[in-house]
Design a protein around this motif. Structure first.
Motif, short mmCIF file in Angstrom:
data_model
loop_
_atom_site.label_atom_id
_atom_site.label_comp_id
_atom_site.label_asym_id
_atom_site.label_seq_id
_atom_site.Cartn_x
_atom_site.Cartn_y
_atom_site.Cartn_z
N ILE A 195 0.83 -1.20 0.00
CA ILE A 195 0.00 0.00 0.00
C ILE A 195 0.87 1.26 0.00
O ILE A 195 0.65 2.18 -0.80
CB ILE A 195 -0.94 -0.01 1.23
CG1 ILE A 195 -1.98 -1.13 1.08
CG2 ILE A 195 -1.63 1.34 1.39
CD1 ILE A 195 -2.76 -1.42 2.35
N MET A 196 1.84 1.30 0.90
CA MET A 196 2.72 2.47 0.97
C MET A 196 3.51 2.65 -0.33
O MET A 196 3.77 3.78 -0.77
CB MET A 196 3.66 2.33 2.17
CG MET A 196 2.93 2.39 3.51
SD MET A 196 4.02 2.13 4.94
CE MET A 196 5.02 3.63 4.89
N SER A 197 3.86 1.54 -0.95
CA SER A 197 4.61 1.61 -2.20
C SER A 197 3.80 2.25 -3.31
O SER A 197 4.33 3.04 -4.11
CB SER A 197 5.04 0.20 -2.62
OG SER A 197 5.91 -0.38 -1.67
N HIS A 198 2.52 1.94 -3.38
CA HIS A 198 1.68 2.56 -4.39
C HIS A 198 1.60 4.07 -4.22
O HIS A 198 1.51 4.82 -5.19
CB HIS A 198 0.27 1.97 -4.34
CG HIS A 198 0.21 0.55 -4.81
ND1 HIS A 198 -0.72 -0.36 -4.36
CD2 HIS A 198 0.99 -0.12 -5.70
CE1 HIS A 198 -0.52 -1.52 -4.95
NE2 HIS A 198 0.51 -1.41 -5.76
N LEU A 221 0.22 7.80 3.76
CA LEU A 221 1.39 7.16 4.34
C LEU A 221 1.37 7.22 5.87
O LEU A 221 1.64 6.23 6.56
CB LEU A 221 2.67 7.82 3.81
CG LEU A 221 3.00 7.59 2.34
CD1 LEU A 221 4.14 8.48 1.90
CD2 LEU A 221 3.35 6.12 2.09
N ARG A 222 1.00 8.37 6.41
CA ARG A 222 0.97 8.51 7.86
C ARG A 222 -0.13 7.63 8.48
O ARG A 222 0.02 7.11 9.60
CB ARG A 222 0.78 9.98 8.24
CG ARG A 222 2.01 10.83 7.94
CD ARG A 222 1.80 12.28 8.31
NE ARG A 222 1.73 12.46 9.76
CZ ARG A 222 2.76 12.74 10.54
NH1 ARG A 222 3.98 12.89 10.01
NH2 ARG A 222 2.62 12.90 11.84
N THR A 223 -1.21 7.47 7.76
CA THR A 223 -2.27 6.57 8.22
C THR A 223 -1.75 5.14 8.33
O THR A 223 -2.03 4.43 9.30
CB THR A 223 -3.47 6.62 7.26
OG1 THR A 223 -4.05 7.92 7.32
CG2 THR A 223 -4.53 5.59 7.62
N MET A 224 -0.99 4.71 7.34
CA MET A 224 -0.41 3.36 7.37
C MET A 224 0.63 3.23 8.48
O MET A 224 0.68 2.20 9.18
CB MET A 224 0.21 3.04 6.01
CG MET A 224 -0.79 2.95 4.87
SD MET A 224 -2.07 1.71 5.16
CE MET A 224 -1.08 0.24 5.36
N ILE A 225 1.44 4.24 8.66
CA ILE A 225 2.48 4.20 9.70
C ILE A 225 1.86 4.09 11.08
O ILE A 225 2.36 3.40 11.97
CB ILE A 225 3.38 5.45 9.59
CG1 ILE A 225 4.20 5.41 8.29
CG2 ILE A 225 4.30 5.58 10.80
CD1 ILE A 225 4.82 6.74 7.91
N ARG A 226 0.74 4.76 11.28
CA ARG A 226 0.07 4.73 12.58
C ARG A 226 -0.68 3.42 12.82
O ARG A 226 -0.62 2.85 13.92
CB ARG A 226 -0.92 5.90 12.69
CG ARG A 226 -1.65 5.94 14.02
CD ARG A 226 -2.64 7.09 14.11
NE ARG A 226 -3.23 7.18 15.43
CZ ARG A 226 -4.30 6.48 15.82
NH1 ARG A 226 -4.89 5.64 14.98
NH2 ARG A 226 -4.78 6.61 17.05
N ILE A 244 -6.59 0.71 7.29
CA ILE A 244 -5.65 0.09 6.36
C ILE A 244 -6.36 -0.32 5.07
O ILE A 244 -5.86 -0.07 3.96
CB ILE A 244 -4.97 -1.12 7.01
CG1 ILE A 244 -4.03 -0.66 8.14
CG2 ILE A 244 -4.21 -1.96 5.99
CD1 ILE A 244 -3.53 -1.78 9.02
N MET A 245 -7.52 -0.92 5.19
CA MET A 245 -8.23 -1.40 4.01
C MET A 245 -8.63 -0.26 3.09
O MET A 245 -8.45 -0.32 1.87
CB MET A 245 -9.47 -2.20 4.45
CG MET A 245 -10.27 -2.77 3.28
SD MET A 245 -11.58 -3.92 3.82
CE MET A 245 -10.72 -5.49 3.66
N TRP A 246 -9.15 0.82 3.67
CA TRP A 246 -9.57 1.95 2.84
C TRP A 246 -8.36 2.69 2.27
O TRP A 246 -8.37 3.13 1.11
CB TRP A 246 -10.45 2.90 3.64
CG TRP A 246 -11.08 4.02 2.87
CD1 TRP A 246 -11.12 5.33 3.22
CD2 TRP A 246 -11.77 3.95 1.61
NE1 TRP A 246 -11.79 6.08 2.28
CE2 TRP A 246 -12.20 5.25 1.27
CE3 TRP A 246 -12.07 2.89 0.73
CZ2 TRP A 246 -12.89 5.54 0.10
CZ3 TRP A 246 -12.76 3.18 -0.45
CH2 TRP A 246 -13.16 4.48 -0.74
N ALA A 247 -7.28 2.79 3.04
CA ALA A 247 -6.05 3.40 2.54
C ALA A 247 -5.51 2.62 1.34
O ALA A 247 -5.01 3.21 0.37
CB ALA A 247 -5.00 3.46 3.64
#
Length: 387
Positions: A195-198, A221-226, A244-247
């Motif tokens: 996800i972060m890679s995209h 990105l910050r949403t995934m990091i948290r 995570i799913m929506w991100a």
């Protein structure tokens, strides 16, 4: 900011127990449905039974094709195409993660095409039509549930290649975060990297004056990091799983691409890793990002410094942006390592004896990347940095 047209027709059905609506939704697309899935996990978790019950209630005729592997194979795609043609199947339902969805898309574009479906992936054949596709997402990672892309591995030569078209988006995607509660930590972690890679593939651009989409990328990105560490520690934390799913969907539905040109070199280099060594795509990306960044950051130190400031909370030092840029790269690599996954080729057990072959294959259709053009020697050097 560049001119753009944004159109995404995938209907998102998000929330608890939404998989029970799959029969109602797929019956709008066809009456003979290919039910496509991976291994046995959806049967162990009960998702399979709930989907079948919903399909039968809706009165659709079910044809099953399981066995999709990570890095989905062309041979199974061709088997699916023949199954659809033989039985007059008029819709496809993919239940799983990106590999299943990508395989379903390949089948969907192959059925109406008279030639070899690999033409779309290897010869730039344009996709004009696809059997209508519905999705029940079980692994947030690839974003294929509402993207226009598909990636397939050809066992003949172990080439992993992609194709993309607005005609390849699913008609609907059912997304219940509860279906991700049973994911192993490794899958959660490498899915987060995917996800972060995209996002990062889009973030590192040469296009100027894209602050709005910069901010959207940084927020994702910050949403995934948290939330990723929370999901790893508390697998049934619905709120973290939902974020995570929506991100994952937003990261790859092209919203973050608007007005800018992404890079995609890291994906190209990783495809050679996963094609040959069958490593999870996100696992390969976790290894390749820091080496790519280290190799290219001087092309635009200010952008890498911004990445460090806004995403990793590196203390701004406007007199020495290079120091900040390097801190940001370090922060990314350390975060990936904190998820419990390898961040070097050595740690992943991947030898260094095929770098020349991988670099040659990765660039045989031309240089990789848009941010910085990478030729064979460049790619080989980045593989060396990944050791």
């Amino acid at each position: 900011m560049l001119d753009f047209t944004f159109h995404n027709a995938t209907k998102i059905i998000f929330g608890r127990n939404t998989e029970k609506k799959v029969g109602e939704e797929i019956s709008k697309l066809g009456k003979k449905v290919l039910f496509h899935y991976g291994g046995g996990s959806i049967k162990k978790t009960g998702i399979y039974d709930r989907v079948v019950e919903s399909l039968k209630k809706a009165g659709v005729e079910i044809f099953e094709l399981g066995g999709v592997k990570p890095n989905p194979r062309l041979s199974l795609v061709k088997e699916g195409i023949e199954l659809c043609r033989k039985n007059g199947i008029d819709a496809i339902l993919a239940v799983g993660g990106g590999s299943v969805i990508d395989s379903a898309k390949a089948i969907g574009i192959g059925v109406p095409y008279e030639g070899d479906v690999w033409d779309f992936y290897s010869k730039g054949k344009k996709v004009e039509e696809m059997l209508p596709l519905g999705v029940v997402l079980t692994i947030p990672a690839a974003g294929s549930e509402s993207s226009g892309g598909s990636v397939i591995t050809n066992e003949d030569g172990w080439y992993k290649r992609s194709t993309n078209s607005v005609n390849m988006r699913a008609k609907f995607a059912i997304m219940n975060p509860e279906l991700t509660f049973t994911l192993p930590n490794y899958q959660t972690a490498v899915g987060a990297v995917d996800i972060m890679s995209h996002v990062m593939e889009r973030y590192f651009t040469n296009v100027k004056n894209v602050d709005f989409t910069d901010r959207l990328c940084e927020a994702t990105l910050r949403t995934m990091i948290r939330n990723t560490p929370i999901a790893l520690k508390e697998p049934e934390n619905y709120d973290a799983r939902a974020e995570i799913m929506w991100a994952g969907t937003i990261a790859h539905n092209d919203l973050l691409s608007t007005g800018r040109i992404g890079d995609w070199a890291t994906h190209g280099m990783e495809h050679e890793l996963s094609a040959i060594y069958d490593i999870a795509h996100g696992g390969g990306l976790a290894i390749m990002w820091a080496p790519w960044m280290t190799y290219v950051y001087k092309h635009d130190i200010e952008r890498f410094a911004q990445f460090a400031y806004r995403v990793w909370d590196v203390e701004p030092d406007f007199r020495n942006p290079e120091k900040a840029a390097l801190e940001g790269i370090k922060g990314l690599k350390e975060f990936f390592a904190s998820l419990g996954i390898p961040v070097t080729l050595t740690d992943a057990g991947i030898p260094d004896d095929r770098f020349d072959e991988m670099a040659k294959k990765a660039t045989e259709d031309g240089p990789l990347g848009q941010f910085v053009k990478l030729y064979k020697d460049d790619v080989k050097k980045i593989y060396e940095l990944a050791k």
